[in-house]
Design an enzyme around this catalytic site. Structure first.
Site, PDB file in Angstrom:
ATOM      1  N   PRO A 122       0.969  -1.305   0.108  1.00 41.95           N
ATOM      2  CA  PRO A 122      -0.045  -0.215   0.137  1.00 41.95           C
ATOM      3  C   PRO A 122       0.840   1.253  -0.047  1.00 41.95           C
ATOM      4  O   PRO A 122       1.912   1.171   0.489  1.00 41.95           O
ATOM      5  CB  PRO A 122      -0.844  -0.119   1.479  1.00 41.95           C
ATOM      6  CG  PRO A 122      -0.087  -1.139   2.370  1.00 41.95           C
ATOM      7  CD  PRO A 122       0.462  -1.970   1.053  1.00 41.95           C
ATOM      8  N   THR A 178       2.169   2.891  -2.431  1.00 43.82           N
ATOM      9  CA  THR A 178       3.485   2.857  -3.585  1.00 43.82           C
ATOM     10  C   THR A 178       2.884   3.703  -4.720  1.00 43.82           C
ATOM     11  O   THR A 178       3.859   3.387  -5.869  1.00 43.82           O
ATOM     12  CB  THR A 178       3.945   1.405  -3.822  1.00 43.82           C
ATOM     13  OG1 THR A 178       2.939   0.531  -4.105  1.00 43.82           O
ATOM     14  CG2 THR A 178       4.571   0.891  -2.667  1.00 43.82           C
ATOM     15  N   LYS A 234      -0.117   3.384  -6.695  1.00 47.42           N
ATOM     16  CA  LYS A 234      -0.744   2.671  -7.633  1.00 47.42           C
ATOM     17  C   LYS A 234      -1.915   3.583  -8.317  1.00 47.42           C
ATOM     18  O   LYS A 234      -2.177   3.692  -9.404  1.00 47.42           O
ATOM     19  CB  LYS A 234      -1.320   1.477  -7.219  1.00 47.42           C
ATOM     20  CG  LYS A 234      -0.300   0.519  -6.874  1.00 47.42           C
ATOM     21  CD  LYS A 234      -0.790  -1.145  -6.280  1.00 47.42           C
ATOM     22  CE  LYS A 234      -1.265  -0.773  -4.678  1.00 47.42           C
ATOM     23  NZ  LYS A 234      -0.348  -0.556  -3.654  1.00 47.42           N
ATOM     24  N   GLU A 263      21.383 -12.184   0.916  1.00 45.14           N
ATOM     25  CA  GLU A 263      21.629 -11.918  -0.484  1.00 45.14           C
ATOM     26  C   GLU A 263      22.954 -12.093  -1.205  1.00 45.14           C
ATOM     27  O   GLU A 263      23.175 -12.364  -1.945  1.00 45.14           O
ATOM     28  CB  GLU A 263      20.812 -10.703  -0.754  1.00 45.14           C
ATOM     29  CG  GLU A 263      19.284 -10.792  -0.208  1.00 45.14           C
ATOM     30  CD  GLU A 263      18.488 -11.665  -0.998  1.00 45.14           C
ATOM     31  OE1 GLU A 263      18.791 -12.311  -2.153  1.00 45.14           O
ATOM     32  OE2 GLU A 263      17.781 -12.352  -0.422  1.00 45.14           O
ATOM     33  N   HIS A 276      23.941 -15.375  -1.753  1.00 44.57           N
ATOM     34  CA  HIS A 276      23.252 -15.987  -2.892  1.00 44.57           C
ATOM     35  C   HIS A 276      24.207 -15.415  -4.095  1.00 44.57           C
ATOM     36  O   HIS A 276      24.713 -16.125  -5.170  1.00 44.57           O
ATOM     37  CB  HIS A 276      21.954 -15.657  -3.129  1.00 44.57           C
ATOM     38  CG  HIS A 276      21.001 -16.285  -2.490  1.00 44.57           C
ATOM     39  ND1 HIS A 276      20.959 -17.794  -2.477  1.00 44.57           N
ATOM     40  CD2 HIS A 276      19.875 -15.954  -1.759  1.00 44.57           C
ATOM     41  CE1 HIS A 276      19.914 -18.130  -1.705  1.00 44.57           C
ATOM     42  NE2 HIS A 276      19.212 -17.011  -1.455  1.00 44.57           N
ATOM     43  N   ASP A 303      14.546 -21.010  -0.830  1.00 43.76           N
ATOM     44  CA  ASP A 303      15.403 -21.596  -1.359  1.00 43.76           C
ATOM     45  C   ASP A 303      15.697 -23.073  -0.903  1.00 43.76           C
ATOM     46  O   ASP A 303      15.992 -23.729  -1.925  1.00 43.76           O
ATOM     47  CB  ASP A 303      16.748 -21.056  -0.569  1.00 43.76           C
ATOM     48  CG  ASP A 303      16.739 -19.371  -0.583  1.00 43.76           C
ATOM     49  OD1 ASP A 303      16.408 -19.052  -1.696  1.00 43.76           O
ATOM     50  OD2 ASP A 303      17.384 -18.769   0.000  1.00 43.76           O
TER      51      ASP A 303
HETATM   52  P1  ADP Z   1      -1.728   3.008  -3.494  1.00 44.09           P
HETATM   53  O1  ADP Z   1      -2.653   3.231  -4.220  1.00 44.09           O
HETATM   54  O2  ADP Z   1      -0.461   2.296  -3.951  1.00 44.09           O
HETATM   55  O3  ADP Z   1      -2.053   2.612  -2.242  1.00 44.09           O
HETATM   56  P2  ADP Z   1      -1.617   5.600  -3.608  1.00 44.09           P
HETATM   57  O4  ADP Z   1      -1.286   6.166  -5.152  1.00 44.09           O
HETATM   58  O5  ADP Z   1      -2.788   6.194  -3.108  1.00 44.09           O
HETATM   59  O6  ADP Z   1      -0.878   4.443  -3.176  1.00 44.09           O
HETATM   60  O7  ADP Z   1      -0.537   7.075  -2.994  1.00 44.09           O
HETATM   61  C1  ADP Z   1      -0.681   7.872  -1.856  1.00 44.09           C
HETATM   62  C2  ADP Z   1      -0.117   8.927  -1.885  1.00 44.09           C
HETATM   63  O8  ADP Z   1       1.492   8.549  -1.626  1.00 44.09           O
HETATM   64  C3  ADP Z   1      -0.161   9.733  -3.228  1.00 44.09           C
HETATM   65  O9  ADP Z   1      -1.085  10.490  -3.236  1.00 44.09           O
HETATM   66  C4  ADP Z   1       1.245  10.366  -3.132  1.00 44.09           C
HETATM   67  O10 ADP Z   1       1.036  11.765  -2.425  1.00 44.09           O
HETATM   68  C5  ADP Z   1       2.115   9.533  -2.252  1.00 44.09           C
HETATM   69  N1  ADP Z   1       3.144   8.687  -3.194  1.00 44.09           N
HETATM   70  C6  ADP Z   1       2.774   7.302  -3.277  1.00 44.09           C
HETATM   71  N2  ADP Z   1       3.790   6.959  -4.292  1.00 44.09           N
HETATM   72  C7  ADP Z   1       4.639   8.056  -4.696  1.00 44.09           C
HETATM   73  C8  ADP Z   1       5.440   8.207  -5.983  1.00 44.09           C
HETATM   74  N3  ADP Z   1       6.065   7.079  -6.426  1.00 44.09           N
HETATM   75  N4  ADP Z   1       5.659   9.381  -6.279  1.00 44.09           N
HETATM   76  C9  ADP Z   1       5.088  10.507  -5.479  1.00 44.09           C
HETATM   77  N5  ADP Z   1       4.198  10.350  -4.570  1.00 44.09           N
HETATM   78  C10 ADP Z   1       3.964   9.139  -4.253  1.00 44.09           C
HETATM   79 ZN    ZN Z   2      17.550 -16.707  -0.255  1.00 42.79          ZN
END
Ligand code: ADP
Ligand code: ZN
Length: 571
Positions: A187, A189, A191, A409, A412, A486
């Protein structure tokens, strides 16, 4: 739906009962007095009567101008009505008594009123629900520049932008446009952010909803909402549909049919049907987000549905730096702020957490009436944010865990370089991915039709090297569960060598899958060999411990190493 109907039924029932009660009650009040026909004629001639009701062939009712009501016999003459009319009396035929009539009117009004109220109440409730279910085509004003890091993910999505922008280009080659894309990863990240950026860059409407909104829906509502969503999107020539938390709808179906899952199944089926119903001319792309790809129902992942899977991983140090920079652009920063250092500190932070950190620092600076945000504010914010995370989701991984991952790591990677020089180690990382708990080592095997015995053995040894490194550095009491995958991999190769490939003299060239009662022999041989290989790996790593330390240190510092960086360290 059922519940709504039930409610409506109940309210109507209540209204009917009340009005019936009033009707019956007022009917029993002796408001109509009997009079003789003679009295009627006297009153008629003295002009006291205002209305006459010809109810039946035997009975009439009449009201005086003072409001009193009487009933009497119907004279049944042909001219009766005319006589009355000449005297300027209102004549009503076949109607009920005025008192019953007014009761009727009251009842009808009451029913209508209550019904209307109930209808409006339900309508307003369902409206509330549907509006929170999917956000209407807002053209989000976000582009890929607003998403930092995630270079590979953005690259894959850019391709889709092209599909949406110039479908003719692909139509010419009869290329099938991808319909469904799943973005998976931890979460926060980015998306959702990337889905919006896709719609925005392609300049198409964006419809978004979340799977969690479909949980606890009335029967059938979820499915119809899905159909609505797709219908709305189809009204546009092109569109992007985004379904967040798709696992709430598309979780693997339970083996035993459970009635409580019926609703979810209906919703999932509606989604599958809608996606299968896409025509090649539809320029609609459905993006779905989930934290875990492996929890999704296979039906969703089949070709023609969500057949593209794009990983969105936690940011590495460089990505963290650019995310921090991005969120700092609109904030006044002091010169002493060291973004690189902040990026180093924030291992395992998601983009959302980094955004949170910057915001927290800004709040601190504002609270203390500062002109600019200083490094001190960031460090203070870091403590606050970290403390919050540790309590909330324990996602912050301790320094010691990082060291374990780094050595595992490194083991490996080093053994792979030493024993399999033809296999490229593209990347070693200690950032957790959805594929493994710790980091991962990406090996690219050279293309060859057959595997030699020695290469299979060396592959087993590379698999065992993670555990062997832990063993050497942290002691045999402190080995971890990190080697689960592994061990599985190594067992798999070794068993194939013994049972299928006839690579051990003592077993002969037999397929032991086909021979019953040979399992003890297979077990003994596997045990003997795996111990042998493991000890050889231990020796190899001990001989190269200095290099192992170097790789682990570099990983702890940089979090990942590319192929050439690793080569320099090993040579
Ligand atoms: P997800 O949908 O993966 O849970 P969100 O897209 O809702 O995440 O991200 C929530 C907030 O975190 C975004 O509105 C932004 O402010 C910040 N954020 C997350 N990833 C990035 C990124 N790669 N670059 C800039 N801001 C990000
Ligand atoms: Zn390993």
């Amino acid at each position: 739906m059922l519940k709504i109907k039930k409610k409506l039924f109940f309210i109507t029932f209540l209204a009917l009962t009340i009005s019936l009660f009033i009707g019956v009650y007022s009917y029993n009040i002796p408001s109509v007095m009997k009079s003789s026909y003679k009295d009627f004629l006297v009153r008629l001639n003295s002009g006291k009567i205002s209305d006459v009701y010809i109810e039946s062939s035997s009975n009439i009712k009449y009201t005086l101008k003072n409001g009193k009501k009487y009933s009497t016999s119907n004279p049944n003459t042909n001219t009766f009505k005319e006589e009355l009319l000449i005297k300027d009396i209102n004549v009503h035929e076949g109607t009920y008594s005025s008192s019953n009539l007014s009761n009727m009117i009251i009842s009808v009004l009451l029913i209508l009123g209550v019904g209307l109220l109930a209808y409006r109440y339900i309508k307003s409730k369902s409206k509330l629900k549907s509006s929170s279910l999917f956000k209407e085509a807002t053209a989000p004003n976000i582009n890929f520049d607003d998403v930092a890091g995630n270079i590979e993910t953005k690259e894959s999505l850019r391709e889709l932008v092209d599909f949406l922008k110039t479908p003719e280009k692909y139509k010419k080659f009869n290329a099938r446009q991808p319909k469904g894309v799943i973005l998976y990863g931890p979460p926060g990240t980015g998306k959702t952010l990337m889905a919006k950026a896709l719609a925005s860059e392609a300049n198409v409407p964006f419809y978004s909803t979340s799977g969690s909104d479909f949980v606890q829906m009335y029967a059938g509502v979820g499915a119809s909402r899905i159909r609505d969503l797709f219908k709305k999107a189809r009204e546009n020539e092109k569109a992007v549909i985004f379904i967040d938390e798709v696992d709430a709808i598309g979780k693997k179906r339970a083996a035993s049919p459970d009635s409580s899952n019926d609703e979810r199944d209906q919703t999932l089926n509606a989604l599958l049907t809608e996606m299968s119903g896409f025509k090649s001319c539809d320029n609609i792309i459905v993006l779905a987000a989930t934290n875990r790809l492996d929890s999704l129902d296979e039906a969703l992942l089949r070709p023609g549905r969500f057949d593209r899977h794009i990983e969105v991983s936690l940011p590495d140090i460089n990505a963290r730096e650019s995310i921090l920079r991005l969120h700092c652009t609109d904030k006044p920063l002091s010169n002493d702020v060291d973004i690189r250092k902040l990026a180093e500190m924030t291992v395992y932070f998601s983009g959302a957490k980094l955004e949170n950190l910057v915001n927290e620092a800004a709040i601190l600076a504002a609270k203390n009436n500062k002109e600019l945000i200083e490094q001190f504010d960031f460090e203070k914010a870091y403590e606050i944010v970290l403390a919050g995370f540790e309590k909330k989701d324990r996602s912050y991984i301790k320094e010691n865990d990082r060291r374990i991952t780094a050595y595992h790591e490194a083991g490996h990677a080093l053994v792979s370089r030493l024993l399999l020089p033809n296999v490229k180690v593209k990347k070693v990382s200690i950032i957790p991915s959805t594929k493994g708990a710790g980091g991962y080592t990406l090996n690219i095997h050279p293309n060859s039709l057959y595997h030699t015995k020695i290469s299979l053995i060396n592959n087993i040894k590379v698999s065992l090297a993670g555990r062997a490194a832990e063993d050497i550095i942290f002691g045999s009491d402190n080995i971890t569960t990190g080697a689960e995958g592994d061990i599985k991999h190594a067992t798999n190769i070794l068993l194939s060598m013994i049972k299928h490939y006839g690579m051990f003299e003592s077993m002969g060239m037999l397929n032991y899958e086909m021979i019953e009662g040979a399992s003890q022999k297979v077990l003994d041989l596997s045990n003997y060999n795996i111990t042998l290989y493991y000890n050889e790996v231990l020796t190899l790593l001990q001989e190269n411990k200095a290099t192992l330390d170097k790789i682990a240190d570099a990983l702890l510092e940089k979090e990942y190493l590319e192929e050439d960086e690793l080569s320099i360290l090993v040579s």
